[in-house]
Motif scaffolding. Structure first.
Motif, PDB file in Angstrom:
ATOM      1  N   TRP A  78       9.314  21.993 -25.444  1.00 33.42           N
ATOM      2  CA  TRP A  78      10.498  21.203 -25.060  1.00 33.42           C
ATOM      3  C   TRP A  78      11.829  21.766 -25.522  1.00 33.42           C
ATOM      4  CZ3 TRP A  78       8.055  19.018 -21.468  1.00 33.42           C
ATOM      5  CH2 TRP A  78       6.736  18.610 -21.654  1.00 33.42           C
ATOM      6  N   PRO A 105      17.473  14.546 -16.045  1.00 34.75           N
ATOM      7  CA  PRO A 105      16.963  14.651 -17.418  1.00 34.75           C
ATOM      8  C   PRO A 105      16.284  13.379 -17.927  1.00 34.75           C
ATOM      9  CG  PRO A 105      19.362  14.571 -17.416  1.00 34.75           C
ATOM     10  CD  PRO A 105      18.922  14.706 -15.981  1.00 34.75           C
ATOM     11  N   GLN A 106      16.739  12.200 -17.484  1.00 37.24           N
ATOM     12  CA  GLN A 106      16.095  10.959 -17.927  1.00 37.24           C
ATOM     13  C   GLN A 106      14.666  10.881 -17.401  1.00 37.24           C
ATOM     14  OE1 GLN A 106      18.966  11.005 -16.160  1.00 37.24           O
ATOM     15  NE2 GLN A 106      20.546  10.337 -17.593  1.00 37.24           N
ATOM     16  N   GLU A 147      12.559  13.370 -19.372  1.00 34.77           N
ATOM     17  CA  GLU A 147      12.275  12.816 -20.703  1.00 34.77           C
ATOM     18  C   GLU A 147      11.212  11.718 -20.617  1.00 34.77           C
ATOM     19  OE1 GLU A 147      12.070  11.821 -24.649  1.00 34.77           O
ATOM     20  OE2 GLU A 147      12.776  13.649 -23.701  1.00 34.77           O
ATOM     21  N   HIS A 148      11.270  10.914 -19.572  1.00 34.87           N
ATOM     22  CA  HIS A 148      10.248   9.877 -19.375  1.00 34.87           C
ATOM     23  C   HIS A 148       8.862  10.508 -19.224  1.00 34.87           C
ATOM     24  CE1 HIS A 148       8.313   6.202 -18.064  1.00 34.87           C
ATOM     25  NE2 HIS A 148       7.831   6.878 -17.042  1.00 34.87           N
ATOM     26  N   ARG A 160       7.930  13.413 -20.402  1.00 34.88           N
ATOM     27  CA  ARG A 160       7.564  13.958 -21.714  1.00 34.88           C
ATOM     28  C   ARG A 160       7.028  12.847 -22.612  1.00 34.88           C
ATOM     29  NH1 ARG A 160       9.183  14.484 -26.826  1.00 34.88           N
ATOM     30  NH2 ARG A 160      10.983  13.175 -26.464  1.00 34.88           N
ATOM     31  N   GLN A 161       7.703  11.714 -22.612  1.00 35.88           N
ATOM     32  CA  GLN A 161       7.267  10.596 -23.454  1.00 35.88           C
ATOM     33  C   GLN A 161       5.921  10.048 -22.985  1.00 35.88           C
ATOM     34  OE1 GLN A 161       8.788   9.644 -26.426  1.00 35.88           O
ATOM     35  NE2 GLN A 161       6.766   8.712 -26.574  1.00 35.88           N
ATOM     36  N   CYS A 217       4.085  15.182 -14.014  1.00 33.25           N
ATOM     37  CA  CYS A 217       5.246  15.984 -14.388  1.00 33.25           C
ATOM     38  C   CYS A 217       5.331  17.247 -13.529  1.00 33.25           C
ATOM     39  CB  CYS A 217       5.177  16.335 -15.871  1.00 33.25           C
ATOM     40  SG  CYS A 217       6.692  17.077 -16.499  1.00 33.25           S
TER      41      CYS A 217
END
Length: 158
Positions: free
Chosen positions: A87, A109-110, A113-114, A116-117, A152
């Motif tokens: 990351w 990017p949000q 990031e979602h 990734r989480q 993803c």
């Protein structure tokens, strides 16, 4: 006699020139190197490959019906420790070859990031399921990690 020789000579010259051109082009088709300072693209690709070296053996164990609870748990814990690797290397200047990332990584990017989480949550659940030493729990958790990866990749990987 010179009439028949010229076309033959021209044909030979054409074949030689074509062969040399093909050889030159073949040399250009190799892997593209990461030329950025610090090679961030190469580092993130290597980090993903390291995670895969933990993840794939778990899948093989489950698919081949050779589940080994202790080894599965070790690999799941290893995956959790490796998941931080790629990351930091998704910097704005890395949208260039040899990346396989889509521009959407930086455009949304949000959402990235979602994803990734979601991956982190799924790998946490996998490590917990692996501790139960129950194959069915491990399979269900493994499938969620796999689904997270696919989700993803669908949106953010070429």
């Amino acid at each position: 006699m010179s009439r028949t020789r010229l076309p033959s000579l021209a044909r030979s010259s054409f074949v030689l020139s074509s062969s040399m051109l093909l050889l030159a082009l073949a040399g250009c088709g190799g892997p593209v190197e990461d030329t950025l300072p610090g090679q961030p693209i190469k580092h993130r690709q290597e980090a993903f490959k390291a995670m895969l070296r933990s993840f794939e053996p778990m899948g093989k164990m489950l698919r081949d019906d050779r589940y080994q609870a202790d080894e599965f748990a070790r690999l799941a814990a290893e995956l959790v420790t490796l998941r931080e690797g790629p990351w930091p290397y998704f910097t704005p200047d890395t949208l260039q070859p040899p990346t396989k990332a889509k521009a959407a990584v930086w455009e949304r990017p949000q959402d990235f990031e979602h994803e990734r989480q979601t991956f982190y949550d799924a790998t946490d659940a996998l490590a917990q399921a692996a501790q139960t030493h129950d194959r069915n729990n491990a399979q269900a958790a493994y499938d969620k990690v796999h689904a997270s990866c696919k989700s993803c990749h669908r949106d953010f990987r070429k």
